[in-house]
Design a protein around this motif. Structure first.
Motif, mmCIF file in Angstrom:
data_model
loop_
_atom_site.group_PDB
_atom_site.id
_atom_site.type_symbol
_atom_site.label_atom_id
_atom_site.label_comp_id
_atom_site.label_asym_id
_atom_site.label_seq_id
_atom_site.Cartn_x
_atom_site.Cartn_y
_atom_site.Cartn_z
ATOM 1 N N ASN A 9 -13.932 -0.381 -4.382
ATOM 2 C CA ASN A 9 -12.817 -1.226 -3.971
ATOM 3 C C ASN A 9 -11.556 -0.381 -3.929
ATOM 4 O O ASN A 9 -11.579 0.827 -4.201
ATOM 5 C CB ASN A 9 -12.654 -2.437 -4.906
ATOM 6 C CG ASN A 9 -12.667 -2.005 -6.367
ATOM 7 O OD1 ASN A 9 -12.079 -1.007 -6.738
ATOM 8 N ND2 ASN A 9 -13.358 -2.789 -7.197
ATOM 9 N N ALA A 10 -10.430 -1.041 -3.600
ATOM 10 C CA ALA A 10 -9.171 -0.305 -3.451
ATOM 11 C C ALA A 10 -8.685 0.245 -4.786
ATOM 12 O O ALA A 10 -8.109 1.334 -4.848
ATOM 13 C CB ALA A 10 -8.111 -1.231 -2.845
ATOM 14 N N ARG A 11 -8.928 -0.470 -5.855
ATOM 15 C CA ARG A 11 -8.477 -0.010 -7.172
ATOM 16 C C ARG A 11 -9.209 1.255 -7.596
ATOM 17 O O ARG A 11 -8.590 2.210 -8.083
ATOM 18 C CB ARG A 11 -8.696 -1.119 -8.197
ATOM 19 C CG ARG A 11 -8.203 -0.776 -9.584
ATOM 20 C CD ARG A 11 -8.456 -1.912 -10.551
ATOM 21 N NE ARG A 11 -8.036 -1.570 -11.903
ATOM 22 C CZ ARG A 11 -8.199 -2.369 -12.950
ATOM 23 N NH1 ARG A 11 -8.772 -3.553 -12.795
ATOM 24 N NH2 ARG A 11 -7.799 -1.984 -14.150
ATOM 25 N N SER A 12 -10.530 1.266 -7.442
ATOM 26 C CA SER A 12 -11.295 2.462 -7.803
ATOM 27 C C SER A 12 -10.971 3.622 -6.870
ATOM 28 O O SER A 12 -11.006 4.786 -7.280
ATOM 29 C CB SER A 12 -12.794 2.152 -7.770
ATOM 30 O OG SER A 12 -13.175 1.713 -6.471
ATOM 31 N N LYS A 13 -10.615 3.314 -5.616
ATOM 32 C CA LYS A 13 -10.241 4.379 -4.697
ATOM 33 C C LYS A 13 -8.948 5.048 -5.135
ATOM 34 O O LYS A 13 -8.828 6.275 -5.085
ATOM 35 C CB LYS A 13 -10.097 3.815 -3.287
ATOM 36 C CG LYS A 13 -9.796 4.870 -2.237
ATOM 37 C CD LYS A 13 -9.724 4.266 -0.853
ATOM 38 C CE LYS A 13 -9.439 5.339 0.184
ATOM 39 N NZ LYS A 13 -9.352 4.763 1.561
ATOM 40 N N ARG A 14 -7.945 4.256 -5.569
ATOM 41 C CA ARG A 14 -6.696 4.840 -6.070
ATOM 42 C C ARG A 14 -6.951 5.671 -7.318
ATOM 43 O O ARG A 14 -6.318 6.711 -7.533
ATOM 44 C CB ARG A 14 -5.691 3.719 -6.373
ATOM 45 C CG ARG A 14 -5.150 3.025 -5.132
ATOM 46 C CD ARG A 14 -3.939 2.187 -5.482
ATOM 47 N NE ARG A 14 -4.256 1.164 -6.468
ATOM 48 C CZ ARG A 14 -4.622 -0.082 -6.169
ATOM 49 N NH1 ARG A 14 -4.746 -0.454 -4.886
ATOM 50 N NH2 ARG A 14 -4.878 -0.964 -7.119
#
Length: 303
Positions: A9-14
């Motif tokens: 997801n976007a959080r793990s990507k950041r």
């Protein structure tokens, strides 16, 4: 070794992007690892090192079967899992009592490390002095000619500076300097081996002096360690060149004929071509005209 995870997801990507290499890297973090067999001296030493490294440190309170000089995979595993490039490992055995290992990793691979024996330890709790604030940067002072001559001591100096440096800053207020770390070398041994290394930590107290500069007093804070170097692993030449490489984006572009002295003052050099003084036009220069007072008096006209 851990495989590189994929972002779900976007959080793990950041989170993964924050771990990737950058032009300006994040502040270095350290892992404080407790070995399978430790003594109370080592436990107190690791506890104080963790207190000085906060908040950029991860403390392992449980026992870990780890021996960096025999098997480096354990250190590299913890380094990759916690995204830390510095480590301190404490252990105790009959052959190497009160053993402390400080080291670094580059790209999650072991770069260099130093094994030292803690022969004397006075902790912050034993001294009972006021401790510094969390995240404060120390002033490092190295006393002894061996820090500039002996290869082992040069590596120890470089490693200690990297271990306690904290976050980079262009300016530092005098009131922000809360503690000082001094590292002093003792006399060498009979066979030429390095002597004891005395590491002392002091708090800084600024008092009125009647002038603009305050009077500085130092009070022992702890930890106070007497260390003896045992084993050293120097970095490989190719890995060391990669570790100290400076990106092109942050390199200062050299400007011709401009230099700075030791105090930071800027100097410029101007080059002028050869001039032909014989061709200078001086007739119309007002400063070179003859004054009226200096001219000879005119004779009166005769009728």
């Amino acid at each position: 070794m851990l495989q590189k995870p994929k972002a779900k997801n976007a959080r793990s990507k950041r989170f993964l992007v924050n771990r990737e290499p950058k032009v300006v890297e994040n502040a270095k973090s350290a892992i404080i690892v407790r070995g399978s067999s430790t003594s109370q001296v080592i436990l107190d030493t690791l506890k104080d090192l963790y207190a000085l490294r906060k908040p950029n440190a991860v403390n392992f309170t449980k026992k870990n079967e780890i021996h960096p000089f025999d098997d480096e995979t354990g250190v590299e595993f913890f380094s990759r899992k916690n995204d830390c490039s510095l480590f301190a490992v404490g252990m105790h055995s009959k052959k190497r009592p009160h053993n402390l290992i400080l080291g670094r990793t580059f790209n999650y691979q072991l770069l260099d490390m130093i094994e030292m024996g803690v022969e004397k330890c006075a902790t912050m709790k034993d001294i009972g002095a006021q401790s510094c604030a969390i995240g404060a940067r120390p002033l490092m002072i190295f006393n002894g000619e061996s820090f500039a001559q002996d290869e082992k001591m040069i590596l120890l100096k470089n490693l200690l500076l990297d271990f306690f440096r904290g976050e980079e800053a262009d300016r530092l207020s005098l009131k922000g300097l809360e503690y000082v770390i001094t590292v002093t070398t003792g006399p060498p041994g009979p066979n030429g081996e390095p002597g004891l290394v005395f590491l002392r930590t002091y708090t800084v107290d600024l008092k009125k002096s009647g002038v603009r500069q305050p009077r500085v007093e130092l009070a022992l804070m702890g930890p106070s360690l007497d260390l003896r170097i045992r084993r050293i692993r120097f970095p490989a030449d190719d890995m060391w060149k990669q570790a100290i490489r400076v990106p092109k984006e942050i390199k200062e572009t050299k400007v011709k004929n401009i230099s700075r002295d030791g105090l930071g003052d800027k100097y410029g050099r101007v080059h002028m071509g050869k001039q032909d003084i014989s061709k200078l036009q001086t007739r119309k220069v007002k400063a070179l005209r003859k004054r009226l007072d200096s001219r000879p008096a005119k004779r009166p006209k005769t009728e």
